[in-house]
Motif scaffolding. Structure first.
Motif, PDB file in Angstrom:
ATOM      1  N   LYS A   1      46.350  37.116  41.967  1.00  0.00           N
ATOM      2  CA  LYS A   1      45.201  36.334  41.510  1.00  0.00           C
ATOM      3  C   LYS A   1      44.780  35.397  42.623  1.00  0.00           C
ATOM      4  O   LYS A   1      45.589  34.664  43.171  1.00  0.00           O
ATOM      5  CB  LYS A   1      45.585  35.522  40.266  1.00  0.00           C
ATOM      6  CG  LYS A   1      44.458  34.664  39.717  1.00  0.00           C
ATOM      7  CD  LYS A   1      44.920  33.879  38.494  1.00  0.00           C
ATOM      8  CE  LYS A   1      43.823  32.976  37.976  1.00  0.00           C
ATOM      9  NZ  LYS A   1      44.278  32.184  36.800  1.00  0.00           N
ATOM     10  N   ARG A   2      43.492  35.439  42.979  1.00  0.00           N
ATOM     11  CA  ARG A   2      43.006  34.611  44.080  1.00  0.00           C
ATOM     12  C   ARG A   2      41.594  34.137  43.780  1.00  0.00           C
ATOM     13  O   ARG A   2      40.937  34.622  42.869  1.00  0.00           O
ATOM     14  CB  ARG A   2      43.044  35.386  45.396  1.00  0.00           C
ATOM     15  CG  ARG A   2      42.146  36.588  45.437  1.00  0.00           C
ATOM     16  CD  ARG A   2      42.337  37.359  46.717  1.00  0.00           C
ATOM     17  NE  ARG A   2      43.637  37.997  46.763  1.00  0.00           N
ATOM     18  CZ  ARG A   2      44.197  38.416  47.877  1.00  0.00           C
ATOM     19  NH1 ARG A   2      43.586  38.259  49.026  1.00  0.00           N
ATOM     20  NH2 ARG A   2      45.375  38.988  47.859  1.00  0.00           N
ATOM     21  N   ARG A   3      41.147  33.170  44.564  1.00  0.00           N
ATOM     22  CA  ARG A   3      39.805  32.628  44.390  1.00  0.00           C
ATOM     23  C   ARG A   3      38.739  33.704  44.607  1.00  0.00           C
ATOM     24  O   ARG A   3      38.845  34.515  45.523  1.00  0.00           O
ATOM     25  CB  ARG A   3      39.567  31.487  45.370  1.00  0.00           C
ATOM     26  CG  ARG A   3      40.306  30.203  45.050  1.00  0.00           C
ATOM     27  CD  ARG A   3      39.602  29.382  43.997  1.00  0.00           C
ATOM     28  NE  ARG A   3      38.258  29.034  44.413  1.00  0.00           N
ATOM     29  CZ  ARG A   3      37.957  27.979  45.162  1.00  0.00           C
ATOM     30  NH1 ARG A   3      38.917  27.188  45.617  1.00  0.00           N
ATOM     31  NH2 ARG A   3      36.704  27.711  45.469  1.00  0.00           N
ATOM     32  N   ASN A   4      37.719  33.678  43.773  1.00  0.00           N
ATOM     33  CA  ASN A   4      36.587  34.579  43.942  1.00  0.00           C
ATOM     34  C   ASN A   4      35.650  33.977  44.978  1.00  0.00           C
ATOM     35  O   ASN A   4      34.975  32.983  44.724  1.00  0.00           O
ATOM     36  CB  ASN A   4      35.867  34.761  42.608  1.00  0.00           C
ATOM     37  CG  ASN A   4      34.706  35.738  42.697  1.00  0.00           C
ATOM     38  OD1 ASN A   4      34.484  36.354  43.747  1.00  0.00           O
ATOM     39  ND2 ASN A   4      33.963  35.900  41.618  1.00  0.00           N
ATOM     40  N   ARG A   5      35.605  34.553  46.156  1.00  0.00           N
ATOM     41  CA  ARG A   5      34.814  34.013  47.253  1.00  0.00           C
ATOM     42  C   ARG A   5      33.537  34.828  47.506  1.00  0.00           C
ATOM     43  O   ARG A   5      32.843  34.588  48.482  1.00  0.00           O
ATOM     44  CB  ARG A   5      35.648  33.946  48.526  1.00  0.00           C
ATOM     45  CG  ARG A   5      36.888  33.060  48.369  1.00  0.00           C
ATOM     46  CD  ARG A   5      37.583  32.829  49.687  1.00  0.00           C
ATOM     47  NE  ARG A   5      38.773  32.017  49.515  1.00  0.00           N
ATOM     48  CZ  ARG A   5      38.790  30.692  49.457  1.00  0.00           C
ATOM     49  NH1 ARG A   5      37.639  30.041  49.539  1.00  0.00           N
ATOM     50  NH2 ARG A   5      39.904  30.014  49.308  1.00  0.00           N
ATOM     51  N   SER A   6      33.232  35.779  46.639  1.00  0.00           N
ATOM     52  CA  SER A   6      32.010  36.563  46.806  1.00  0.00           C
ATOM     53  C   SER A   6      30.795  35.663  46.594  1.00  0.00           C
ATOM     54  O   SER A   6      30.772  34.818  45.699  1.00  0.00           O
ATOM     55  CB  SER A   6      31.988  37.718  45.805  1.00  0.00           C
ATOM     56  OG  SER A   6      30.749  38.407  45.876  1.00  0.00           O
ATOM     57  N   ARG A   7      29.761  35.856  47.418  1.00  0.00           N
ATOM     58  CA  ARG A   7      28.561  35.029  47.344  1.00  0.00           C
ATOM     59  C   ARG A   7      27.375  35.785  46.750  1.00  0.00           C
ATOM     60  O   ARG A   7      26.264  35.252  46.707  1.00  0.00           O
ATOM     61  CB  ARG A   7      28.176  34.523  48.749  1.00  0.00           C
ATOM     62  CG  ARG A   7      29.322  33.985  49.574  1.00  0.00           C
ATOM     63  CD  ARG A   7      29.995  32.816  48.927  1.00  0.00           C
ATOM     64  NE  ARG A   7      29.143  31.636  48.886  1.00  0.00           N
ATOM     65  CZ  ARG A   7      29.485  30.495  48.295  1.00  0.00           C
ATOM     66  NH1 ARG A   7      30.637  30.404  47.661  1.00  0.00           N
ATOM     67  NH2 ARG A   7      28.663  29.469  48.305  1.00  0.00           N
TER      68      ARG A   7
ATOM     69  N   HIS B   1      38.214  33.316  39.459  1.00  0.00           N
ATOM     70  CA  HIS B   1      39.306  34.032  40.120  1.00  0.00           C
ATOM     71  C   HIS B   1      39.160  35.528  39.885  1.00  0.00           C
ATOM     72  O   HIS B   1      38.534  35.972  38.908  1.00  0.00           O
ATOM     73  CB  HIS B   1      40.667  33.565  39.604  1.00  0.00           C
ATOM     74  CG  HIS B   1      40.962  32.120  39.890  1.00  0.00           C
ATOM     75  ND1 HIS B   1      40.560  31.102  39.050  1.00  0.00           N
ATOM     76  CD2 HIS B   1      41.588  31.520  40.935  1.00  0.00           C
ATOM     77  CE1 HIS B   1      40.937  29.936  39.565  1.00  0.00           C
ATOM     78  NE2 HIS B   1      41.562  30.169  40.701  1.00  0.00           N
ATOM     79  N   VAL B   2      39.733  36.295  40.774  1.00  0.00           N
ATOM     80  CA  VAL B   2      39.789  37.748  40.641  1.00  0.00           C
ATOM     81  C   VAL B   2      41.226  38.190  40.871  1.00  0.00           C
ATOM     82  O   VAL B   2      42.007  37.500  41.546  1.00  0.00           O
ATOM     83  CB  VAL B   2      38.845  38.451  41.644  1.00  0.00           C
ATOM     84  CG1 VAL B   2      37.397  38.145  41.323  1.00  0.00           C
ATOM     85  CG2 VAL B   2      39.179  38.060  43.075  1.00  0.00           C
ATOM     86  N   VAL B   3      41.584  39.319  40.284  1.00  0.00           N
ATOM     87  CA  VAL B   3      42.893  39.928  40.512  1.00  0.00           C
ATOM     88  C   VAL B   3      42.656  41.175  41.359  1.00  0.00           C
ATOM     89  O   VAL B   3      41.954  42.097  40.939  1.00  0.00           O
ATOM     90  CB  VAL B   3      43.580  40.287  39.181  1.00  0.00           C
ATOM     91  CG1 VAL B   3      44.915  40.989  39.463  1.00  0.00           C
ATOM     92  CG2 VAL B   3      43.799  39.040  38.340  1.00  0.00           C
ATOM     93  N   ALA B   4      43.216  41.175  42.553  1.00  0.00           N
ATOM     94  CA  ALA B   4      42.997  42.278  43.485  1.00  0.00           C
ATOM     95  C   ALA B   4      44.288  42.548  44.247  1.00  0.00           C
ATOM     96  O   ALA B   4      45.101  41.627  44.460  1.00  0.00           O
ATOM     97  CB  ALA B   4      41.864  41.949  44.454  1.00  0.00           C
TER      98      ALA B   4
END
Length: 559
Positions: A278-284, A266-269
């Motif tokens: 706080k949401r799912r980290n969707r970076s590839r 997860h990342v906080v953005a």
């Protein structure tokens, strides 16, 4: 007037959510049918088409249309929010109750068609909380099951998903994986270890790693693959530069399997309002995965030592490439015409590209000079499959747009209303033609059935005619759907005063503000090929009160 049970006209809004979007999904239709049933039973009035979130998890609210629903409630646009079941609203009990409480404060009643409890009573509120708790429990149990499954596959050297991969195949007897259908495998493929496609895709993938590591642009690779007919077996579509990066970043083709560490999940953005979430980290990108482990599958070519060396070269090169905009930046359009540009030849979207740095002009207010922002057909830029497409710069596009806005502001209202009425009449007439032809096809089918029963024609001839009828019916049904969508998109002319307000605020507005101002006025801006064309010919603007250009591709009557 439609009168409700309390003697008042109640306006309803239907909300539909599906966790996983698939081509063959039927859940949205089921949800809409049940919700419309409740609306009809209680004589409510739908204020608009249902709001639909496809492929959205119920655990988070920031990336769904709940904020839009609350904004509509604040504007007093509806009285009742209709769901299918309570889990469609959310699977996070705390946030679900907070949003429901906000809707209640605004005077909105929330109903679930299959779990219809009266939220105005103590027992009703208790039942709603229990249903939300059950929804969260189910989500938590499913999450735990997936975590155990992923851990098991990691111990066995397998990727977390048992899907196909570019450059690999399952075996010579198993059918290929199709989206929306269960995976069918033979007993020897039960473990899910894929085999290298050594004839075509495997060598292509290794070559792509080598070239990108040496600094070659992925666009040239995707153009070459498109010319050679290379298709991604996972998606069944041509490989775009973004998709190629996804394939390369996975490291799978070099014999690796990647996993995120718990702290990377997860990342906080900040969202578009600047509030951190706080949401799912969707970076590839590779740096977003803490573990790249050797898998049970083999690299597409070469030994593991060579593949590992190539992976180091690739990641070193990848680390020098610019990252995508932050989550906060994605919420705002970068240019005034973002999302409005369309290629007139393939009817695909157009994307902005900046001129080479050596040729750029000085920035304006910290942004690229409009003359240096060039809009090109996305299909041509990524795949090279639209050779007739043109290009134009933002400075000329905005010049033509402002001239067009002045023309609309100066047009007599009677003339504009007559033009809008004519456009609507054209759509209605075309819709009547399509419905009449569909009725003729039904009559033709009946005549064929009577002829077969009377043995006037044989069964094979009747079957061939039936196939032609079915093909034409499919074309007409698709055309009718598109006509209905076009009718829904055609809006009223906003009036000269509204357009003059846009012109007055244009110079002092940011690109995001300009984009929002023209959203309800401009449907598409197309760019034709030709550097010497006049601006009013090169840039054609379609207003929101005009039908989309795609209607020109509808099948002709009787064709």
């Amino acid at each position: 007037m439609v009168v409700g049970v309390r003697g008042l006209l109640r306006r309803a809004l239907v909300y539909i959510r599906v966790s996983t979007a698939r081509p063959d999904m039927i859940s949205p239709e089921l949800q809409e049918f049940q919700c419309r049933g409740l609306v009809d039973r209680e004589s409510m009035l739908l204020v608009r088409e249902p709001l639909v979130d496809l492929g959205k998890s119920g655990r988070a609210f920031s990336d769904r249309q709940i904020a839009e629903i609350i904004a509509m409630a604040e504007r007093g646009e509806f009285d009742v929010l209709v769901l299918w079941v309570w889990s469609r609203f959310g699977r996070n009990t705390l946030e679900s109750l907070q949003n429901l409480e906000r809707l209640t404060e605004l005077g909105v009643e929330v109903r679930a068609a299959k779990e219809d409890f009266d939220g105005r009573t103590v027992i009703g509120r208790f039942a709603i909380r229990q249903m939300l708790n059950i929804a969260e429990l189910f989500s938590d149990q499913l999450s735990e099951t997936w975590k155990d499954t992923i851990a098991r596959r990691q111990r066995k050297g397998l990727p977390h998903a048992n899907q196909g991969r570019f450059g690999y195949y399952r075996c010579d007897t198993c059918p290929p994986k199709q989206r929306g259908l269960p995976l069918e495998t033979c007993p020897k493929c039960k473990e899910g270890v894929l085999k290298v496609d050594q004839e075509q895709l495997g060598p292509r993938l290794w070559d792509a790693y080598e070239r990108v590591a040496d600094g070659v642009n992925t666009v040239s690779i995707t153009h070459e693959w498109y010319r050679d007919g290379i298709v991604d077996p996972v998606t069944g579509k041509p490989v775009t530069p973004a998709r190629l990066y996804d394939i390369l970043d996975s490291g799978f083709g070099l014999g690796l399997v990647r996993y995120r560490l718990p702290e990377q999940l997860h990342v906080v953005a900040p969202d578009k309002d600047g509030v951190p979430h706080k949401r799912r980290n969707r970076s590839r990108r590779p740096e977003q995965f803490g573990l790249y482990l050797p898998g049970r599958h083999e690299p597409v070519t070469g030994d593991r030592a060579t593949a590992e060396h190539l992976w180091d070269r690739y990641t070193e090169r990848r680390g020098t490439m610019p990252k995508r905009p932050t989550i906060n930046d994605r919420h705002l359009p970068r240019y005034s015409v973002s999302g409005r540009m369309q290629c007139p030849y393939c009817h695909g979207g157009m994307q902005p590209l900046l001129r080479a740095k050596k040729k750029r002009r000085p920035e304006v207010n910290g942004r690229p000079h409009p003359f240096d922002v060039t809009w090109r057909c996305r299909n041509h830029a990524e795949l090279g499959n639209c050779p007739e497409s043109g290009y134009g710069n933002l400075e000329h596009i905005e010049t033509r747009l402002l001239a067009w806005l002045r023309e609309q502001a100066e047009a007599p209202e009677g003339m504009v209303d007559a033009a809008v009425a004519a456009e609507r009449a054209t759509l209605v007439a075309r819709e009547e033609e399509v419905r009449a032809e569909l009725a003729d096809l039904v009559a033709e089918e009946d005549a064929i059935a009577d002829a077969v029963a009377a043995r006037v024609i044989d069964y094979r001839a009747a079957q061939r005619k039936k196939e032609r009828i079915d093909k034409r019916r499919t074309e007409l049904t698709t055309a009718l759907t598109r006509l209905e969508e076009a009718m829904a998109k055609v809006t009223r002319h906003p009036g000269a005063a509204a357009i003059e307000a846009v012109l007055a605020a244009w110079d002092g507005a940011t690109p995001a503000m300009r984009n929002a101002m023209i959203k309800d006025v401009v449907r598409h801006i197309t760019v034709r090929k030709g550097r010497s064309l006049p601006l009013d010919v090169k840039y054609e603007i379609t207003a929101t009160w005009e039908p989309p250009h795609e209607l020109g591709r509808l099948p002709k009557s009787g064709s």
